[in-house]
Design an enzyme around this catalytic site. Structure first.
Site, mmCIF file in Angstrom:
data_model
loop_
_atom_site.group_PDB
_atom_site.id
_atom_site.type_symbol
_atom_site.label_atom_id
_atom_site.label_comp_id
_atom_site.label_asym_id
_atom_site.label_seq_id
_atom_site.Cartn_x
_atom_site.Cartn_y
_atom_site.Cartn_z
ATOM 1 N N GLU A 1 59.868 35.071 36.172
ATOM 2 C CA GLU A 1 60.057 34.568 34.805
ATOM 3 C C GLU A 1 60.484 35.694 33.859
ATOM 4 O OE1 GLU A 1 57.647 31.543 33.205
ATOM 5 O OE2 GLU A 1 56.984 30.802 35.146
ATOM 6 N N GLY B 1 37.446 53.568 48.413
ATOM 7 C CA GLY B 1 37.971 53.105 49.691
ATOM 8 C C GLY B 1 37.702 51.647 49.967
#
Length: 382
Positions: A362, A339
């Site tokens: 790219e 968490g």
């Protein structure tokens, strides 16, 4: 085969690592929250030579080979991918294109400015309607006497709001890639507009922009390369640029591994550090293997470039693998953190957000698979 680094390469690696630890890592979370990197870092990158790597010293560059460039890019990517992107674009896509295709006058005008950090460049190829299909871009350049008038728009342009010069690709002729020409366009010219893109998932600190050109006038001396050869300029730049992106991904994977190992040794559950649990070690081991594999693929590309051998397919391979591996690594590191990995007090959430875009720009992962497949089969599957 000798994988040992030379003294010069090792020195560059140490310098980049020290710079990242001192100038980038302590501020990365703050920049991410503010959606803006401290612009003064550009000058410091220039002072240390990171914006001039592989560029000849006679034009203000710091020289060196492409492996040293990848080593530095890895360290910058480990610190913050938003900073790595400044270098990858201004140096990797713009300055290197000027060095490879520019006239002597263009080299003398722009390279000392770009390599020192006194100026930044942006690579204006992508448009709102053309990403992967860049050969069909719609920005136009029309002759007007001895000048050109450029009109159109560009999207997702790294360094766009900071750049002093834009390498703009515009249509000057027939449809398709043969009708595209490249131009070096100062961003302060009348008709050149730019708007920063906010609310990005990752690379929040990077200056990403939408550009608009409304009859921007440039002389024919601003043309980079021959008329109608702009697409080849773009593709040659991107082939090397993908190596830089892959090296930056190696940096992300390293950062993920370091964070996961450190946290696993500190965090206790069931009365012992979570590093002693088998499945946590599995997560960490998978990241380590991806790190080594990604780095070796990047080094192979750098070696081919430095030896003057074909490297485009190998660059696609490195970019494809390393970008996907960076996402896996960040996801695994977040799992180790549990968490706590989901809040930005800890770095792994940022690594995941930053890594995700690496599979998109790219050349998407899907485009690179097609490029590799075409090279292997000789059949275009577009």
């Amino acid at each position: 085969m000798d994988l040992a680094l030379s003294d010069e390469q090792a020195a560059v690696q140490r310098l980049a690592a020290e710079f990242a630890d001192r100038e980038i890592v302590p501020f990365a979370r703050e920049w991410d929250r503010a959606e803006q990197v401290d612009r003064s870092i550009v000058g410091r990158l220039g002072e240390l030579g990171f914006l001039g790597m592989t560029i000849p010293e006679e034009y203000g560059g710091s020289g060196g080979d492409h492996l040293a460039y990848c080593l530095a890019t890895e360290e910058l990517g480990r610190g913050d991918s938003a900073v790595r992107g400044i270098v990858s674009v201004s140096l990797g896509l713009v300055a290197k294109s000027v060095a490879a295709h520019g006239t002597e006058e263009q080299k003398r005008e722009w390279l000392p400015e770009l390599t020192s950090g006194r100026a930044l460049g942006c690579f204006a190829l992508t448009e709102p309607g053309t990403g992967s299909d860049a050969a069909n871009l719609t920005t136009r350049a029309v002759r007007d006497g001895g000048d050109w008038l450029l009109t159109g728009s560009k999207m997702f342009i790294t360094n766009g709001t900071w750049a002093d010069v834009a390498l703009v690709f515009a249509r000057t002729g027939e449809a398709g890639h043969r009708g595209v020409t490249a131009f070096l366009v100062p961003t302060g010219l009348p008709g050149f507009g730019r708007r920063e893109v906010h609310g990005k998932l990752g690379l929040r600190g990077q200056a990403t922009a939408e550009l608009s050109l409304d009859d921007v006038r440039v002389p024919d001396s601003a043309r980079l390369g021959a008329e109608g050869r702009g697409f080849s300029v773009a593709m040659s730049a991107l082939a090397k640029g993908r190596m830089s992106v892959a090296a930056g991904c190696v940096g992300i994977i390293r950062a993920c591994l370091d964070a996961a190992v450190r946290y696993a040794g500190e965090r206790e559950q069931f009365g012992r550090p979570i590093a002693s649990h088998q499945l946590v070690q599995e997560l960490i081991a998978d990241v380590s293997v991806d790190l080594d594999a990604s780095r070796m693929l990047v080094w192979r590309v750098a070696d081919l470039v430095d030896r003057g051998l074909p490297f485009a397919v190998e660059s696609s391979t490195a970019k494809l693998f390393a970008s996907e591996a960076a996402v896996r690594a960040a996801n695994s590191a977040l799992q180790v953190f549990g968490g706590y990995g989901y809040i930005d007090e800890y770095p792994v959430g940022k690594y995941l957000r930053d890594a995700r875009v690496m599979t998109l720009y790219e050349g998407t992962s899907q485009i690179h698979k097609l490029l590799i497949g075409r090279a292997l089969t000789g059949v275009s599957a577009f």
